[in-house]
Motif scaffolding. Structure first.
Motif, PDB file in Angstrom:
ATOM      1  N   GLY A  59      -8.465   8.881 -11.065  1.00 35.96           N
ATOM      2  CA  GLY A  59      -8.088   7.492 -11.293  1.00 35.96           C
ATOM      3  C   GLY A  59      -7.919   6.752  -9.983  1.00 35.96           C
ATOM      4  N   LYS A  60      -7.017   5.784  -9.976  1.00 41.20           N
ATOM      5  CA  LYS A  60      -6.782   4.957  -8.785  1.00 41.20           C
ATOM      6  C   LYS A  60      -5.899   5.667  -7.762  1.00 41.20           C
ATOM      7  CE  LYS A  60      -5.232   1.386 -11.188  1.00 41.20           C
ATOM      8  NZ  LYS A  60      -4.758   0.015 -11.505  1.00 41.20           N
ATOM      9  N   GLY A  61      -5.420   6.824  -8.140  1.00 43.60           N
ATOM     10  CA  GLY A  61      -4.485   7.578  -7.325  1.00 43.60           C
ATOM     11  C   GLY A  61      -3.500   8.234  -8.259  1.00 43.60           C
ATOM     12  N   GLY A  62      -2.528   8.915  -7.701  1.00 45.90           N
ATOM     13  CA  GLY A  62      -1.534   9.575  -8.539  1.00 45.90           C
ATOM     14  C   GLY A  62      -0.222   9.626  -7.805  1.00 45.90           C
ATOM     15  N   PHE A  63       0.370  10.799  -7.734  1.00 48.16           N
ATOM     16  CA  PHE A  63       1.588  10.938  -6.939  1.00 48.16           C
ATOM     17  C   PHE A  63       1.267  10.726  -5.461  1.00 48.16           C
ATOM     18  CE2 PHE A  63       2.458  13.474 -10.792  1.00 48.16           C
ATOM     19  CZ  PHE A  63       3.554  12.781 -11.241  1.00 48.16           C
ATOM     20  N   TYR A  64       0.031  11.062  -5.112  1.00 46.25           N
ATOM     21  CA  TYR A  64      -0.510  10.721  -3.791  1.00 46.25           C
ATOM     22  C   TYR A  64      -1.706   9.788  -4.003  1.00 46.25           C
ATOM     23  CZ  TYR A  64       2.025  14.950  -2.285  1.00 46.25           C
ATOM     24  OH  TYR A  64       2.980  15.902  -2.030  1.00 46.25           O
ATOM     25  N   ARG A  65      -1.967   8.923  -3.018  1.00 40.94           N
ATOM     26  CA  ARG A  65      -3.161   8.083  -3.084  1.00 40.94           C
ATOM     27  C   ARG A  65      -3.631   7.772  -1.668  1.00 40.94           C
ATOM     28  NH1 ARG A  65      -1.179   1.897  -4.713  1.00 40.94           N
ATOM     29  NH2 ARG A  65      -0.281   1.394  -2.667  1.00 40.94           N
ATOM     30  N   LEU A  66      -4.894   7.383  -1.557  1.00 36.47           N
ATOM     31  CA  LEU A  66      -5.442   6.936  -0.284  1.00 36.47           C
ATOM     32  C   LEU A  66      -5.458   5.413  -0.262  1.00 36.47           C
ATOM     33  CD1 LEU A  66      -8.451   9.332   0.463  1.00 36.47           C
ATOM     34  CD2 LEU A  66      -6.263   9.203   1.662  1.00 36.47           C
ATOM     35  N   ASN A  67      -4.815   4.850   0.724  1.00 35.75           N
ATOM     36  CA  ASN A  67      -4.827   3.402   0.917  1.00 35.75           C
ATOM     37  C   ASN A  67      -5.967   3.068   1.889  1.00 35.75           C
ATOM     38  OD1 ASN A  67      -4.388   0.723   1.678  1.00 35.75           O
ATOM     39  ND2 ASN A  67      -2.167   0.909   1.440  1.00 35.75           N
ATOM     40  N   ARG A  68      -6.917   2.280   1.423  1.00 40.73           N
ATOM     41  CA  ARG A  68      -8.090   1.944   2.241  1.00 40.73           C
ATOM     42  C   ARG A  68      -8.037   0.521   2.794  1.00 40.73           C
ATOM     43  NH1 ARG A  68      -9.932   5.436  -1.767  1.00 40.73           N
ATOM     44  NH2 ARG A  68     -11.238   7.164  -1.013  1.00 40.73           N
ATOM     45  N   ASP A  69      -6.878  -0.098   2.788  1.00 41.58           N
ATOM     46  CA  ASP A  69      -6.755  -1.461   3.306  1.00 41.58           C
ATOM     47  C   ASP A  69      -7.138  -1.505   4.786  1.00 41.58           C
ATOM     48  OD1 ASP A  69      -5.906  -2.227   0.852  1.00 41.58           O
ATOM     49  OD2 ASP A  69      -3.765  -2.390   1.372  1.00 41.58           O
ATOM     50  N   GLY A  70      -7.856  -2.560   5.161  1.00 37.55           N
ATOM     51  CA  GLY A  70      -8.229  -2.740   6.559  1.00 37.55           C
ATOM     52  C   GLY A  70      -9.304  -1.798   7.035  1.00 37.55           C
ATOM     53  N   GLY A  71      -9.976  -1.115   6.095  1.00 36.48           N
ATOM     54  CA  GLY A  71     -11.053  -0.208   6.471  1.00 36.48           C
ATOM     55  C   GLY A  71     -10.577   1.149   6.951  1.00 36.48           C
ATOM     56  N   GLN A  72      -9.259   1.360   6.966  1.00 35.15           N
ATOM     57  CA  GLN A  72      -8.695   2.632   7.387  1.00 35.15           C
ATOM     58  C   GLN A  72      -8.153   3.384   6.164  1.00 35.15           C
ATOM     59  OE1 GLN A  72      -8.703   3.791  10.659  1.00 35.15           O
ATOM     60  NE2 GLN A  72      -9.936   1.970  11.091  1.00 35.15           N
ATOM     61  N   LYS A  73      -8.295   4.708   6.182  1.00 34.78           N
ATOM     62  CA  LYS A  73      -7.756   5.510   5.091  1.00 34.78           C
ATOM     63  C   LYS A  73      -6.425   6.130   5.520  1.00 34.78           C
ATOM     64  CE  LYS A  73     -11.347   8.198   4.343  1.00 34.78           C
ATOM     65  NZ  LYS A  73     -12.235   9.199   3.703  1.00 34.78           N
ATOM     66  N   SER A  74      -5.384   5.838   4.754  1.00 34.72           N
ATOM     67  CA  SER A  74      -4.080   6.441   5.044  1.00 34.72           C
ATOM     68  C   SER A  74      -3.499   7.003   3.749  1.00 34.72           C
ATOM     69  CB  SER A  74      -3.124   5.415   5.660  1.00 34.72           C
ATOM     70  OG  SER A  74      -2.930   4.332   4.773  1.00 34.72           O
ATOM     71  N   LYS A  75      -2.907   8.176   3.854  1.00 32.49           N
ATOM     72  CA  LYS A  75      -2.345   8.840   2.680  1.00 32.49           C
ATOM     73  C   LYS A  75      -0.967   8.281   2.368  1.00 32.49           C
ATOM     74  CE  LYS A  75      -1.529  13.483   0.784  1.00 32.49           C
ATOM     75  NZ  LYS A  75      -1.520  14.942   1.087  1.00 32.49           N
ATOM     76  N   GLU A  76      -0.755   7.953   1.100  1.00 27.75           N
ATOM     77  CA  GLU A  76       0.539   7.440   0.659  1.00 27.75           C
ATOM     78  C   GLU A  76       1.049   8.298  -0.494  1.00 27.75           C
ATOM     79  OE1 GLU A  76       0.035   2.679   1.669  1.00 27.75           O
ATOM     80  OE2 GLU A  76      -0.204   3.353  -0.404  1.00 27.75           O
TER      81      GLU A  76
END
Length: 774
Positions: free
Chosen positions: A286-303
């Motif tokens: 899906g769009k993510g779960g308990f963890y997700r990847l934030n791709r804002d600004g072209g960078q991938k960061s784990k949340e």
């Protein structure tokens, strides 16, 4: 075993995956599904499923050619083809009426001795066969595969008093030997074994984390490696399998769970999780779960999500003293620690292990079945009863009592001696009646772990040991971190070759780690480089070459028995064995270019010899050189033992074992078969094209650079590799020896290892586990 053709009905994710894995065993499969309304292709669903199988990653097929064994079709047109199938597997929607309607159709077309099974995980066997003909019921059972079928080893089999035992034996043997499954007989109870306990564990771990205010990182750090559970822990696992799966499983379980079952108390889905499902946060799919990847600004960061507020923020590593304590003190230190991690560990373990102990003999005849189911179905390193023994059965019971929790009868029986007792020559396990029985493996299963409980090594150091596995065969075991190869292992190889002729007939190289070997110890290499210890680095290169050459020309057969990853130096040791008996799930390759190096322990010359003598190779000096360059320069890794034969990492005469538990016994048998009349191999000679080949390889690298597929330093490493594979300053009239090729490997490796770009690649790999493209 008499299973020559199989049909799978239901081409969903599970049905298609089961069909693919049966094809992996070399068995033709008919894959059927319904005819979609208005479709021009009446077998569209099955055809689409097969196309998806070929694109899926991880791959359901062990080799793409296996797809040719799967024939798509549909239930309306192709049901008569089931008449020549020996096993028909139903994997359709979990609705009893629809399943029974299908069974009536199957009863009309199946041959008399055909076995029918359902992959259901939620409908009891007695309901499935109710009202069906007696002969049909006699040949019917539940065969519950775990997803993905190729990779998950557990197969739960549920039968009834009506089920023909010959049919059960036939399917059990086929799934064991041909599909590589750990077959566990289960009783006809809700969720069988693995999901009954696994769902309880997941629900408990999630609810307790929420109640205690832990972060998802803290919970996964506790309910993960310290307990011998994969590092995904419970929240990472939920993301992987799909958060929306749990409510479905709970609803199906509640249909048939006893009214007083503790799992019913866990059935509530917390509001936070229901909101995640409703808004599409169902995990990795899906769009993510308990963890997700934030791709804002072209960078991938784990949340990660805050279990109290539902808000996401950057993921932070857990910092718990209890987890640190567990690294040295084990499970007892973890649950004894007073911090919130220790308290959480106790809450999860106490409830889960107590629940498991209360379920025997309801769900299985013995504790071994439960332990195996959890290890193979949920990838736990230890089963529930092995975990209780680690804690101490009496200590565990005492703490349950102190908490006001009831002690299950089976745990009471185990308080004095534990669930397992290890005598001098055998291991005993506790029966539900309070007696102990000897633990007996099936014929053809030989585990090093069993031998090690009752024997001392013939030779050993901190990184390797030599064991007697019977009948004059010795086993060399690596046990360094990740089974990485270091000077101690190289020393043990030399000692082993000297020792065996006086005491044994042959050698098997095998271990029971997570992987056969991750390759040379890069950490040691980096440490020496930082201190400027180039003499030590050079000595390690020459020492590896000498050890592997000694192994190759030993006066006795040497059999490699790889599994999992066998990379770099781990691949090179296999290339120097007389024969291999590989587990089907062996991922082998020469990956040194990924860290800015080339194979330095004989990998280049062994691959050159194999491809130069390969009858499939076009005639002439250049094709084998270019083929080796193609394979090694891009760090090719075969994704199965079958695929490894395409690259000649395995010879076509090497054996493949589907069941991991049978690998050592098969390798031992291979070694015994080679003892009589054994002669070491003749040293190879090489006629290599020199500058001509070097120019051809250089042109290929330049093309890759122009296409953006190779970095500047990739080109430097490729030039070094080309210098070795071309034979250096030579031409076809010259004869090169094995030592000449080893000298070329040594020269290029020791030059590359001194370059800053290589050290940057090595450091990046050690820090991140990923290659650096510099």
């Amino acid at each position: 075993m008499n299973i020559h053709k199989v049909a799978v009905i239901g081409a969903g994710v599970m049905g298609a995956g089961i069909a693919a894995h049966i094809a992996n065993a070399g068995i033709p499969v008919l894959l059927l599904d319904i005819v979609p309304e208005g479709a021009t292709d009446r077998s569209q669903i099955a055809n689409t499923a097969l196309a998806k199988l070929l694109k899926a990653d991880p791959a359901p097929f062990m080799h793409k050619k296996n797809a040719r064994l799967v024939t798509p079709g549909n239930i309306e047109d192709d049901l008569p083809q089931l008449a020549d199938c020996d096993w028909i597997i139903e994997a359709i929607v979990e609705r009893l009426a629809i399943k029974q309607d299908l069974y009536r159709k199957l009863a009309a077309v199946r041959k008399a001795d055909a076995i029918i099974s359902s992959n259901t995980s939620s409908i009891p066997l007695h309901e499935l066969v109710a009202g069906l003909p007696e002969d049909f019921a006699a040949h019917f059972m539940i065969t519950h595969f775990f997803n993905p079928p190729r990779y998950m080893r557990l197969l739960e089999i549920v039968t009834s008093e009506q089920t023909d035992q010959d049919a059960v034996e036939k399917i059990s043997q086929f799934c064991d030997f041909k599909l590589g499954k750990g077959v566990v007989p289960c009783k006809d109870t809700p969720g069988f074994i693995a999901n009954r306990i696994g769902i309880f564990w997941i629900q408990t771990a999630i609810q307790e984390a929420i109640d205690m205010g832990l972060t998802v990182e803290e919970a996964d750090a506790v309910v993960g490696r310290p307990m011998g559970i994969p590092k995904t822990g419970v929240f990472g696992l939920s993301d992987l399998v799909g958060i929306d799966l749990m409510p479905h499983l709970m609803r199906s379980m509640n249909r048939s769970l006893p009214t007083d079952d503790p799992l019913r108390e866990k059935a509530t889905i917390p509001p936070l999780i229901q909101n995640m499902i409703d808004t599409g946060y169902t995990g990795r799919k899906g769009k993510g779960g308990f963890y997700r990847l934030n791709r804002d600004g072209g960078q991938k960061s784990k949340e990660s999500i805050d279990l109290q507020t539902g808000e996401y923020s950057p993921s932070q590593p857990a910092k718990l003293d209890s987890v640190k304590a567990a690294r040295d003190g084990g499970l007892q230190a973890l649950i004894a620690h007073p911090d919130k991690g220790g308290q959480y560990a106790w809450r999860v373990l106490s409830q889960t292990l107590r629940y498991a102990a209360a379920l025997v003999p309801e769900i299985a005849d013995d504790i071994c079945a439960v332990n195996t189911a959890m290890k193979l179905g949920y990838n736990w390193k230890f089963g529930p009863f092995e975990l209780i023994d680690q804690l101490g059965a009496d200590d565990f019971a005492q703490r349950l009592e102190a908490d006001g929790q009831d002690v299950p009868p089976l745990l009471t029986m185990a308080r004095e001696h534990g669930f397992y007792r290890h005598n001098e020559n055998e291991t005993l396990y506790l029966q539900p009646d309070g007696t102990y029985l000897p633990l007996q493996r099936p014929p053809g299963v030989l585990l090093l772990a069993d031998l090690k409980r009752h024997a001392e090594p013939l030779l050993e150091n901190d990184a390797a040991s030599l064991w007697d596995i019977g009948d004059g065969i010795a086993c060399l075991e690596f046990h360094s971190k990740m089974n990485s190869l270091d000077p101690l292992i190289l020393e043990m190889i030399e000692e082993t070759v000297e020792f065996i002729p006086h005491h044994h007939k042959a050698l098997v190289i095998y271990n029971e780690g997570s992987n056969f070997s991750a390759g040379a110890n890069l950490g040691l290499l980096m440490f020496a480089a930082k201190l400027g210890g180039w003499d030590e680095v050079d000595k390690m290169v020459s020492g590896g070459q000498q050890a592997y050459k000694t192994l190759k020309y030993a006066p006795f057969p040497v059999i490699g028995a790889p599994f999992g990853m066998a990379l770099g130096g781990g691949c090179e040791i296999l290339l120097h064995c007389d024969a291999l008996q590989a587990h089907a799930e062996t991922y082998v390759g020469l990956v040194e270019t990924g860290v800015g190096l080339i194979p330095g322990w004989g990998g280049c010359k062994e691959m050159l010899h194999r491809w130069s003598t390969n009858p499939r190779m076009p005639r002439g000096p250049l094709p084998p050189v270019l083929k080796c360059f193609e394979i090694i320069s891009v760090a090719t890794v075969a994704k199965s033992a079958f695929e490894a034969k395409d690259y000649l990492f395995l010879r076509h005469t090497d054996g493949i074992t589907m069941n991991r538990d049978r690998l050592l016994a098969d390798a031992k048998a291979r070694a015994l078969s080679m003892v009589e009349g054994y002669q070491p191999p003749e040293p190879p000679v090489f006629h290599l094209p020199g500058a001509t080949a070097h120019v051809a390889m250089e042109m290929a690298v330049n093309d890759f650079r122009a296409q953006g597929k190779a970095t500047p330093y990739d080109a430097v490493v490729a030039q070094a590799l080309a210098s070795v594979l071309s034979g250096g300053d030579t031409d076809m009239t010259d004869t090169l020896s094995e030592n000449d090729l080893l000298a070329l490997e040594y020269a290029q490796f020791t030059q590359l290892v001194r370059k800053p770009e290589t050290l940057a690649r090595v450091g990046h790999m050690l820090e991140t586990g990923k290659p650096l493209r510099n």
